[in-house]
Design a protein around this motif. Structure first.
Motif, mmCIF file in Angstrom:
data_model
loop_
_atom_site.group_PDB
_atom_site.id
_atom_site.type_symbol
_atom_site.label_atom_id
_atom_site.label_comp_id
_atom_site.label_asym_id
_atom_site.label_seq_id
_atom_site.Cartn_x
_atom_site.Cartn_y
_atom_site.Cartn_z
ATOM 1 N N GLY A 99 -16.701 -13.296 -2.638
ATOM 2 C CA GLY A 99 -16.264 -11.915 -2.113
ATOM 3 C C GLY A 99 -14.791 -12.072 -1.660
ATOM 4 O O GLY A 99 -14.020 -11.133 -1.134
ATOM 5 N N ASN A 100 -14.171 -13.302 -2.037
ATOM 6 C CA ASN A 100 -12.827 -13.539 -1.808
ATOM 7 C C ASN A 100 -12.132 -14.314 -2.766
ATOM 8 O O ASN A 100 -11.282 -15.247 -2.571
ATOM 9 N N ASN A 103 -8.143 -14.974 -3.387
ATOM 10 C CA ASN A 103 -7.838 -16.105 -2.497
ATOM 11 C C ASN A 103 -8.239 -17.696 -2.739
ATOM 12 O O ASN A 103 -7.527 -18.558 -2.872
ATOM 13 N N HIS A 104 -9.624 -17.842 -2.803
ATOM 14 C CA HIS A 104 -10.108 -18.980 -2.962
ATOM 15 C C HIS A 104 -9.950 -19.553 -4.496
ATOM 16 O O HIS A 104 -9.952 -20.919 -4.689
ATOM 17 N N LEU A 133 -19.494 -5.531 -4.784
ATOM 18 C CA LEU A 133 -18.912 -6.157 -5.673
ATOM 19 C C LEU A 133 -19.847 -6.602 -6.884
ATOM 20 O O LEU A 133 -20.911 -6.821 -6.359
ATOM 21 N N ILE A 200 -14.578 -9.566 -11.842
ATOM 22 C CA ILE A 200 -15.167 -8.253 -11.127
ATOM 23 C C ILE A 200 -15.347 -7.175 -12.133
ATOM 24 O O ILE A 200 -14.495 -6.701 -12.800
ATOM 25 N N GLU A 203 -17.083 -2.370 -8.734
ATOM 26 C CA GLU A 203 -16.679 -2.405 -7.485
ATOM 27 C C GLU A 203 -16.632 -1.026 -6.828
ATOM 28 O O GLU A 203 -16.307 0.229 -7.133
ATOM 29 N N ARG A 211 -17.324 -4.730 9.007
ATOM 30 C CA ARG A 211 -16.346 -3.676 9.822
ATOM 31 C C ARG A 211 -17.161 -3.029 10.567
ATOM 32 O O ARG A 211 -16.578 -2.654 11.697
ATOM 33 N N MET A 431 -11.423 -14.770 9.654
ATOM 34 C CA MET A 431 -12.508 -14.172 10.279
ATOM 35 C C MET A 431 -13.771 -13.950 9.211
ATOM 36 O O MET A 431 -13.558 -12.800 8.551
ATOM 37 N N ARG B 61 -9.163 -8.908 0.485
ATOM 38 C CA ARG B 61 -10.565 -8.862 1.059
ATOM 39 C C ARG B 61 -10.816 -9.760 2.026
ATOM 40 O O ARG B 61 -12.040 -10.080 2.547
ATOM 41 N N THR B 63 -10.268 -10.970 6.310
ATOM 42 C CA THR B 63 -9.894 -10.542 7.674
ATOM 43 C C THR B 63 -9.217 -11.747 8.199
ATOM 44 O O THR B 63 -10.014 -12.675 8.164
#
Lengths: 617, 79
Positions: A99-100, A103-104, A133, A200, A203, A211, A431, B61, B63
């Motif tokens: 899901g990220n 960044n990863h 996703l 991806i 989406e 959230r 988080m 994506r 937080t």
């Protein structure tokens, strides 16, 4: 040394690396330390698809091969084959959060560029799908040039495919880079973004579950209330649920002592066994139920993702004394026992924050102080109501907890301005999304932490008790002498030496004597007092009642209050001191800690004594 | 506008980050967490009701929790 192929698990923090490590190895794992650094080495074994066993190490979570902390340096050094005590891995499993990816994938691309045989675990694919996703592992594999396996480590999904991909990967012999590849940051970003975009395929803009939960949990008003309710429930459980098992364990220890007593002649060896070995081991094991309940709570909070939110809520308060929200979890654990609390400071990245947290952790009222508080409060504080549902005794107990917390906050302020000065990293953390913890992972974590506690605290407490037994038993009173064994013993003589030192703060010789064995574990002070006042009652409740009466006869109220104040601050626990030495790699910080805590205890007890004498209590 | 001044739940893009306002480790960590020119950001939560600190910000994506002092180094545009 084994010559099994070595596989290293690498990835960003929060990619689910440890869950994957647990899923692959089960209980077949060993925790140790890398030499010279306080970074844990987690290693285990598992079998590849073709049955070949491999050894796997779980490396600390890292964002890049340019390290920013000792943990990250270990990751880089292991991967580059430069870490002492570790051979260079034959293959890598790079764990990324599905899901990220943007960044990863940066760290993944850096790692793939090394040329080691690599498999990418596209982990937490279920959470990515939950967030709307749709990912194509094959496309990602084409973009990265290595196999990509979708996995859900906490649900044990995708493991067989991962083993199969790894089977073919470890047999490859590829030229491997000797140095960290230098990829320009902007290029790395662009390549990660391109690879993520290609993976991806769909989406939807769904409102994320995380959230929705955060809207409540991080609500500026409800959030803190929820946190304190959780903590309240936790402490209730830690103290309440631990009751019956503790009684049970104490019963067993009693039976064992009785058995030894009845089956051996009354010799020094029997005394050493009962009052040294069994009492020592018993003092440790008695803490286990509480520690287990506490650890289970903390593990569930960590694995679900709530702990980071708790740190978020507490950060503002912690910042006012120069700490960060990250210090909250270790300090919280310290309310049960400072030993696991100090062990938990490893999650604090900033060295100064970490040091400060270690130095103030012993001020959190640990459960070993409770028996001491209970006896003294029971003897000297009248059972009177000071308001609806508010007893004076409970109020005093609460006051002692608060005194510890306030002392810790003040100490943190001073420490931050003196020995650990400098700007800190502040509070910067990812988080993670919420997820249901896996029971197996909780059980495994519980087992590991309990074993570490028993090993670290256990050996020290057991040893200390034996040494103290010797101090109290030698030299022996000659037969027919009127002198008591305690007066004759080395400990008794030490207490006599201590007496003039503690007299100004209102302590008599009996109190000084109780402080000596309490160094093994604070609650021993109670049985030491009982021994001093020559109470020999088989019945615990009866014994405690008699002790209260004896205390009332021998002590004044200012003396009792001074004794309580002493226990709030004094570093009365050799295990804690030993753990601090271990975690700070030397004697410097434990010496500083012990000095400042004893000074604080001395001043607090003195002020309490003279103030209450002056007030005519 | 600075990121710490951006209202909650308002989506913006990072225009520039004043790295000189941050220490080396802070800057490094902030980059690792995805703070860079062009990234989409959205403040989601703030600390206790009277405090501005800390701040939970969505970056792409992810937080991320940061303090307002660090967020102040991040310039955003709400184009």
């Amino acid at each position: 040394m084994t010559s099994l192929p070595l596989v290293a698990l690498a990835g960003n923090p929060n990619a689910g690396k440890s869950a994957l490590f647990n899923a692959l190895t089960g209980a077949r794992q060993k925790t140790g330390n890398y030499p010279g650094v306080t970074v844990e080495r987690h290693a285990g074994r598992f079998s590849l698809e073709d049955g070949r066993p491999v050894e796997v190490v779980d490396l600390p979570g890292t964002y890049s091969l340019q390290p920013a902390s000792p943990d990250e340096a270990v990751t880089r050094d292991v991967i580059m084959g430069k870490q002492t005590g570790e051979r260079r891995p034959d293959a890598l499993i790079v764990v990324v959060d599905a899901g990220n990816l943007d960044n990863h994938l940066r760290f993944a691309i850096e790692l793939i560029a090394l040329g080691l045989p690599t498999v990418v675990a596209l982990n937490m694919i279920d959470l990515a799908e939950r967030d709307g996703l749709t990912l194509d592992a094959q496309r990602l594999s084409d973009a990265l040039g290595v196999p990509v396996i979708p996995t859900v480590a906490v649900r044990r999904r995708g493991l067989d495919d991962l083993r199969a991909a790894l089977s073919s990967a470890v047999t490859q012999k590829k030229p491997v880079a000797a140095d960290v590849p230098q990829i320009d940051a902007a290029e790395l970003r662009a390549r990660a973004h391109a690879a993520a975009t290609s993976a991806i395929v769909g989406e939807t803009q769904e409102r994320q579950i995380t959230r929705t939960i955060d809207a409540v949990v991080l609500h500026p008003l409800i959030g803190p209330i929820l946190l304190f309710a959780t903590l309240f429930a936790m402490f209730q459980l830690v103290y309440a649920a631990a009751g019956p098992p503790v009684d049970l364990i104490e019963g067993w220890i009693g039976l064992l002592s009785d058995f030894v007593r009845s089956s051996m002649p009354d010799t020094l060896l029997r005394s050493a066994l009962i009052d040294g070995v069994i009492a020592g081991v018993g003092a440790v094991v008695v803490f286990l139920p509480q520690i287990l309940v506490l650890f289970a709570f903390i593990l569930v909070l960590e694995m679900s993702g709530y702990m980071v939110r708790a740190a978020f809520i507490m950060d503002r308060l912690m910042a006012s004394v120069g700490l960060s929200g990250r210090a909250f979890i270790p300090l919280l654990s310290s309310f049960a026992c400072a030993v696991p609390g100090i062990m938990a400071t490893r999650t604090i990245e900033d060295p100064r924050d970490r040091l400060t947290t270690i130095l103030i952790a012993p001020l959190m009222t640990c459960s070993a102080r409770l028996p001491v508080y209970a006896v003294i409060i029971g003897a000297f504080i009248p059972e009177r109501s000071v308001g609806p549902g508010l007893g004076l005794q409970g109020l005093v107990l609460f006051g002692l907890y608060i005194a510890g917390i306030v002392g810790a906050m003040l100490a943190a302020l001073v420490i931050r301005k003196t020995v650990a000065q400098g700007t800190s990293l502040g509070f910067m953390m990812e988080m993670p999304r919420y997820q249901m913890p896996n029971l197996k992972d909780v059980a495994l974590g519980l087992w590991q932490r309990a074993a570490a506690f028993l090993q670290r605290a256990g050996t020290i407490i057991a040893l200390t008790t034996i040494v103290l037994w010797a101090l109290l038993s030698f030299p022996q009173v000659p037969a027919g002498s009127a002198k008591s064994q305690i007066d004759q013993s080395i400990a008794g003589r030490i207490a006599s030496g201590l007496e003039p030192i503690v007299a100004p703060i209102g302590f008599n010789r009996d109190m000084a004597l109780a402080l000596i064995p309490a160094m093994a574990a604070r609650e021993v002070a109670v049985s030491a007092l009982a021994t001093t006042y020559a109470i020999d009652s088989a019945d615990d409740a009866q014994g405690e009642k008699t002790l209260r009466e004896k205390l009332r006869a021998g002590w004044t109220i200012p003396m009792a209050l001074a004794f309580l104040a002493w226990f709030v601050f004094a570093p009365q626990c050799i295990s804690t001191i030993a753990v601090v030495r271990r975690e700070t790699n030397g004697w410097k910080w434990p010496v500083i800690m012990v000095t400042y805590l004893f000074a604080l205890a001395y001043v607090a007890a003195g002020v309490t004594y003279w103030l209450s004498t002056f007030l005519g209590l | 506008m600075q990121l710490d001044e951006l209202p909650l739940n308002q989506v913006a893009h990072i225009a520039d980050i004043d790295w000189t306002r941050l220490g080396d480790t802070e800057a490094h960590r902030l980059r690792c967490l995805g703070f860079e020119a062009g990234a989409e950001v959205e403040p989601l939560h703030r600390g206790w009701f009277l405090f501005k600190d800390p701040l939970a910000v969505r970056v792409g994506r992810m937080t991320v929790a940061i303090r307002a002092a660090h967020a102040a180094a991040v310039q955003v545009t709400t184009a």
